[in-house]
Design an enzyme around this catalytic site. Structure first.
Site, mmCIF file in Angstrom:
data_model
loop_
_atom_site.group_PDB
_atom_site.id
_atom_site.type_symbol
_atom_site.label_atom_id
_atom_site.label_comp_id
_atom_site.label_asym_id
_atom_site.label_seq_id
_atom_site.Cartn_x
_atom_site.Cartn_y
_atom_site.Cartn_z
ATOM 1 N N HIS A 16 115.564 4.778 43.932
ATOM 2 C CA HIS A 16 114.370 5.342 44.559
ATOM 3 C C HIS A 16 113.592 6.152 43.537
ATOM 4 C CE1 HIS A 16 112.326 8.285 47.349
ATOM 5 N NE2 HIS A 16 111.867 7.118 47.744
ATOM 6 N N GLU A 57 112.345 1.155 43.334
ATOM 7 C CA GLU A 57 111.281 1.462 44.287
ATOM 8 C C GLU A 57 110.343 2.421 43.586
ATOM 9 O OE1 GLU A 57 109.155 4.173 46.872
ATOM 10 O OE2 GLU A 57 110.793 4.745 45.554
ATOM 11 N N ASP A 117 106.073 4.236 43.776
ATOM 12 C CA ASP A 117 104.851 4.482 44.533
ATOM 13 C C ASP A 117 103.653 4.239 43.628
ATOM 14 O OD1 ASP A 117 106.094 5.907 46.992
ATOM 15 O OD2 ASP A 117 106.991 6.899 45.264
ATOM 16 N N HIS A 146 104.068 9.349 42.485
ATOM 17 C CA HIS A 146 104.543 9.548 43.848
ATOM 18 C C HIS A 146 103.574 10.344 44.719
ATOM 19 C CE1 HIS A 146 106.794 11.605 47.087
ATOM 20 N NE2 HIS A 146 107.229 10.375 47.264
#
Length: 93
Positions: free
Chosen positions: A16, A45, A47, A60
Protein backbone atom coordinates in the site's frame (compact mmCIF):
# COMPACT_ATOMS: atom_id res chain seq x y z
CA UNK A 1 -17.60 -15.99 -8.01
CA UNK A 2 -15.97 -18.72 -5.96
CA UNK A 3 -13.23 -18.30 -3.37
CA UNK A 4 -10.78 -19.78 -5.85
CA UNK A 5 -11.54 -16.97 -8.32
CA UNK A 6 -10.41 -14.42 -5.71
CA UNK A 7 -7.27 -16.30 -4.70
CA UNK A 8 -5.10 -13.93 -6.76
CA UNK A 9 -5.90 -11.21 -4.21
CA UNK A 10 -4.01 -13.02 -1.47
CA UNK A 11 -1.38 -14.94 -3.47
CA UNK A 12 0.90 -11.93 -3.74
CA UNK A 13 1.18 -9.17 -1.13
CA UNK A 14 0.14 -5.66 -2.14
CA UNK A 15 2.36 -2.84 -0.91
CA UNK A 16 0.00 0.00 0.00
CA UNK A 17 1.65 3.19 -1.29
CA UNK A 18 4.77 1.12 -1.95
CA UNK A 19 6.87 -0.69 0.64
CA UNK A 20 7.52 2.26 2.92
CA UNK A 21 8.63 2.29 6.55
CA UNK A 22 6.08 4.77 7.91
CA UNK A 23 8.08 7.65 6.45
CA UNK A 24 11.33 7.12 8.33
CA UNK A 25 13.62 6.45 5.34
CA UNK A 26 11.34 5.13 2.60
CA UNK A 27 8.42 7.49 2.29
CA UNK A 28 5.06 6.47 0.89
CA UNK A 29 4.37 6.79 -2.84
CA UNK A 30 8.03 7.40 -3.73
CA UNK A 31 10.32 5.62 -6.15
CA UNK A 32 12.27 4.33 -3.16
CA UNK A 33 9.13 2.67 -1.73
CA UNK A 34 8.14 1.30 -5.14
CA UNK A 35 11.62 -0.14 -5.76
CA UNK A 36 11.55 -1.83 -2.35
CA UNK A 37 8.16 -3.38 -3.18
CA UNK A 38 9.29 -4.52 -6.64
CA UNK A 39 12.42 -6.10 -5.17
CA UNK A 40 10.14 -8.35 -3.07
CA UNK A 41 7.82 -8.96 -6.05
CA UNK A 42 4.89 -7.20 -4.35
CA UNK A 43 2.09 -5.57 -6.26
CA UNK A 44 1.93 -1.81 -5.67
CA UNK A 45 -1.05 0.37 -4.84
CA UNK A 46 -0.57 4.07 -5.44
CA UNK A 47 -2.60 7.26 -5.65
CA UNK A 48 -2.57 9.64 -8.58
CA UNK A 49 -3.62 13.26 -9.14
CA UNK A 50 -3.78 15.67 -12.04
CA UNK A 51 -1.53 18.72 -11.95
CA UNK A 52 -2.35 22.25 -13.15
CA UNK A 53 -0.99 21.29 -16.58
CA UNK A 54 -3.07 18.08 -16.70
CA UNK A 55 -0.19 15.69 -16.05
CA UNK A 56 -0.59 12.64 -13.83
CA UNK A 57 1.55 12.51 -10.68
CA UNK A 58 1.76 9.90 -7.94
CA UNK A 59 0.90 11.59 -4.65
CA UNK A 60 -1.38 10.46 -1.84
CA UNK A 61 -2.79 13.63 -0.31
CA UNK A 62 -4.71 16.44 -2.02
CA UNK A 63 -2.66 18.94 -0.05
CA UNK A 64 1.14 19.19 -0.13
CA UNK A 65 1.92 19.99 3.51
CA UNK A 66 2.22 16.60 5.22
CA UNK A 67 4.63 15.13 2.70
CA UNK A 68 6.48 18.18 1.35
CA UNK A 69 6.19 20.81 4.08
CA UNK A 70 4.83 23.32 1.55
CA UNK A 71 1.41 24.95 1.28
CA UNK A 72 -1.09 24.36 -1.47
CA UNK A 73 -2.74 21.60 -3.42
CA UNK A 74 -1.42 19.22 -6.06
CA UNK A 75 -3.84 20.62 -8.66
CA UNK A 76 -2.32 24.10 -8.20
CA UNK A 77 1.16 22.96 -9.29
CA UNK A 78 2.54 21.94 -12.66
CA UNK A 79 4.24 18.58 -13.10
CA UNK A 80 7.62 20.35 -13.19
CA UNK A 81 6.84 22.11 -9.91
CA UNK A 82 5.79 18.80 -8.35
CA UNK A 83 9.06 17.16 -9.48
CA UNK A 84 10.98 19.97 -7.76
CA UNK A 85 9.36 19.25 -4.38
CA UNK A 86 11.13 16.80 -2.07
CA UNK A 87 9.27 14.28 0.04
CA UNK A 88 10.13 14.43 3.73
CA UNK A 89 13.55 15.98 3.15
CA UNK A 90 14.68 12.94 1.14
CA UNK A 91 15.97 12.87 -2.42
CA UNK A 92 12.62 11.48 -3.57
CA UNK A 93 10.20 13.78 -5.35
Amino acid sequence: MSKKDLAWLTERPIAHRGLHDLNREAWENTLTAFKRAAKKHYAIECDVHLTADNQVVVFHDDVLGRLTGTDGFVWQRTAAEMRALRIGGTKDH
